[in-house]
Write an enzyme that holds these catalytic residues in place. Sequence first.
Site, PDB file in Angstrom:
ATOM      1  CG  ASP A  63      -1.769   1.226   1.362  1.00 33.36           C
ATOM      2  OD1 ASP A  63      -1.573   2.186   0.581  1.00 33.36           O
ATOM      3  OD2 ASP A  63      -2.646   1.250   2.245  1.00 33.36           O
ATOM      4  CE1 TYR A 156      -6.257  10.617 -10.480  1.00 32.84           C
ATOM      5  CE2 TYR A 156      -6.582  12.345 -12.132  1.00 32.84           C
ATOM      6  CZ  TYR A 156      -6.029  11.123 -11.756  1.00 32.84           C
ATOM      7  OH  TYR A 156      -5.241  10.415 -12.642  1.00 32.84           O
TER       8      TYR A 156
HETATM    9  N1  LIG Z   1      -6.286   6.047 -16.934  1.00 32.62           N
HETATM   10  C1  LIG Z   1      -6.143   7.332 -17.195  1.00 32.62           C
HETATM   11  O1  LIG Z   1      -6.850   7.921 -18.033  1.00 32.62           O
HETATM   12  C2  LIG Z   1      -5.096   8.125 -16.460  1.00 32.62           C
HETATM   13  C3  LIG Z   1      -4.841   9.431 -16.874  1.00 32.62           C
HETATM   14  C4  LIG Z   1      -3.880  10.172 -16.202  1.00 32.62           C
HETATM   15  C5  LIG Z   1      -3.170   9.599 -15.152  1.00 32.62           C
HETATM   16  N2  LIG Z   1      -3.445   8.326 -14.770  1.00 32.62           N
HETATM   17  C6  LIG Z   1      -2.671   7.772 -13.657  1.00 32.62           C
HETATM   18  O2  LIG Z   1      -2.077   6.541 -14.047  1.00 32.62           O
HETATM   19  C7  LIG Z   1      -1.742   5.782 -12.874  1.00 32.62           C
HETATM   20  C8  LIG Z   1      -2.136   4.346 -13.073  1.00 32.62           C
HETATM   21  O3  LIG Z   1      -3.560   4.246 -13.070  1.00 32.62           O
HETATM   22  P1  LIG Z   1      -4.351   3.422 -14.170  1.00 32.62           P
HETATM   23  O4  LIG Z   1      -5.047   4.423 -15.005  1.00 32.62           O
HETATM   24  O5  LIG Z   1      -3.492   2.403 -14.792  1.00 32.62           O
HETATM   25  O6  LIG Z   1      -5.499   2.781 -13.252  1.00 32.62           O
HETATM   26  P2  LIG Z   1      -5.711   1.283 -12.722  1.00 32.62           P
HETATM   27  O7  LIG Z   1      -6.780   1.380 -11.701  1.00 32.62           O
HETATM   28  O8  LIG Z   1      -5.896   0.359 -13.860  1.00 32.62           O
HETATM   29  O9  LIG Z   1      -4.314   0.956 -12.027  1.00 32.62           O
HETATM   30  C9  LIG Z   1      -3.950   1.552 -10.807  1.00 32.62           C
HETATM   31  C10 LIG Z   1      -3.294   0.500  -9.926  1.00 32.62           C
HETATM   32  O10 LIG Z   1      -2.919   1.114  -8.684  1.00 32.62           O
HETATM   33  C11 LIG Z   1      -3.215   0.186  -7.647  1.00 32.62           C
HETATM   34  N3  LIG Z   1      -3.379   0.892  -6.373  1.00 32.62           N
HETATM   35  C12 LIG Z   1      -4.448   1.620  -5.942  1.00 32.62           C
HETATM   36  N4  LIG Z   1      -4.232   2.041  -4.691  1.00 32.62           N
HETATM   37  C13 LIG Z   1      -3.015   1.583  -4.326  1.00 32.62           C
HETATM   38  C14 LIG Z   1      -2.238   1.697  -3.140  1.00 32.62           C
HETATM   39  N5  LIG Z   1      -2.694   2.353  -2.058  1.00 32.62           N
HETATM   40  N6  LIG Z   1      -1.020   1.107  -3.112  1.00 32.62           N
HETATM   41  C15 LIG Z   1      -0.561   0.410  -4.189  1.00 32.62           C
HETATM   42  N7  LIG Z   1      -1.259   0.248  -5.320  1.00 32.62           N
HETATM   43  C16 LIG Z   1      -2.467   0.843  -5.393  1.00 32.62           C
HETATM   44  C17 LIG Z   1      -4.494  -0.490  -8.106  1.00 32.62           C
HETATM   45  O11 LIG Z   1      -4.715  -1.717  -7.427  1.00 32.62           O
HETATM   46  C18 LIG Z   1      -4.251  -0.656  -9.586  1.00 32.62           C
HETATM   47  O12 LIG Z   1      -3.643  -1.890  -9.878  1.00 32.62           O
HETATM   48  C19 LIG Z   1      -2.455   6.489 -11.721  1.00 32.62           C
HETATM   49  O13 LIG Z   1      -1.514   7.262 -10.988  1.00 32.62           O
HETATM   50  C20 LIG Z   1      -3.455   7.380 -12.418  1.00 32.62           C
HETATM   51  O14 LIG Z   1      -3.799   8.502 -11.648  1.00 32.62           O
HETATM   52  C21 LIG Z   1      -4.382   7.564 -15.398  1.00 32.62           C
END
Ligand SMILES: NC(=O)c1ccc[n+]([C@@H]2O[C@H](COP(=O)([O-])OP(=O)(O)OC[C@H]3O[C@@H](n4cnc5c(N)ncnc54)[C@H](O)[C@@H]3O)[C@@H](O)[C@H]2O)c1
Length: 281
Positions: A63, A156
């Site tokens: 975490d 966010y």
């Molecule tokens: N998807 C988008 O459009 C987008 C756009 C901009 C930025 N992001 C960023 O990309 C990053 C990855 O997100 P994603 O889009 O792949 O989403 P996702 O939900 O598919 O992956 C995020 C991962 O983070 C893990 N996670 C959540 N809380 C956690 C914690 N406390 N400790 C460890 N792991 C934890 C989740 O279990 C998940 O596997 C994030 O930082 C998100 O803010 C995503």
Amino acid sequence: MQIEQGMVAVVTGAGSGIGRALVERAAARGMKVVAADIEQPQLDATVEAVTAAGGEAIGVRTDVSEPADVERLADTAWSTFGGVNLLCNNAGVFSGGLMWERTLADWEWVMGVNLYGLVNAVKAFVPRLLEAGGPAHIVNTASMGGLVTNAFSGPYYTSKFAAVGLTECLAHDLQASGAPVGVSVLVPSLVATGIATSQRNRPERFVDRTAVPGADEEFVLAAMVDSIGGGMPPTEVAALVFDAVENERFWIPTKPSYHDQIRVRHDDMQELRHPSSAQLD
Ligand SMILES: NC(=O)c1ccc[n+]([C@@H]2O[C@H](COP(=O)([O-])OP(=O)(O)OC[C@H]3O[C@@H](n4cnc5c(N)ncnc54)[C@H](O)[C@@H]3O)[C@@H](O)[C@H]2O)c1
């Protein structure tokens, strides 16, 4: 930093979306991978995918909002593989809706993961990277929501502005120290991942049992599910990240719209205008 066979990568948020794609790309480049995530079954699936493809990976349930977990992650990386070259601080969560309707628990959760996850990683990993003497590179995942703003995503966007600021300051501190550690910030537009269902991984200490989900929150999440589904494939984002690492680029946008969006923000600031509402694509 040139990626070489046998180098070690640590990726947080490795169980899904961008994190899983980063793990798979690192393994495909011959790196040994330490995959970290709060969601054990998804983390296991990531590690199994790498090993099934002939790569080398271990999973460490972490975490990132817990300093002790992140210290343990660093300990495990060093004790298993002897060092770290690429650190991708990528775990992130989303909470949407009107900002005054969000509970303190919502704010603490989003800041705990998206900002303090980075703080915890800086404290656990950077001193060890400095002691090891490099080569190393850190990639922090922020968002276009860390550079421009719109409605219904207060916690966010606030956390992602902080993530961008932290990463810029980290780059300055490392440069001022003459450290052989590069830094980049990933600022994605929409990517097709599981981010709209972030609540699935909300630690108990960030849950407010008295909170009633509001219509504003449900509306934002439904809109997100729609828009995220048409986003860029995470594998393309991972390719951009590795290209930026190897070419020592700080900013890693994922869409050409980045340029117009930051120009409009900059113009708003120069002209002292109300911030424009950014349309992320
Ligand atoms: N998807 C988008 O459009 C987008 C756009 C901009 C930025 N992001 C960023 O990309 C990053 C990855 O997100 P994603 O889009 O792949 O989403 P996702 O939900 O598919 O992956 C995020 C991962 O983070 C893990 N996670 C959540 N809380 C956690 C914690 N406390 N400790 C460890 N792991 C934890 C989740 O279990 C998940 O596997 C994030 O930082 C998100 O803010 C995503």
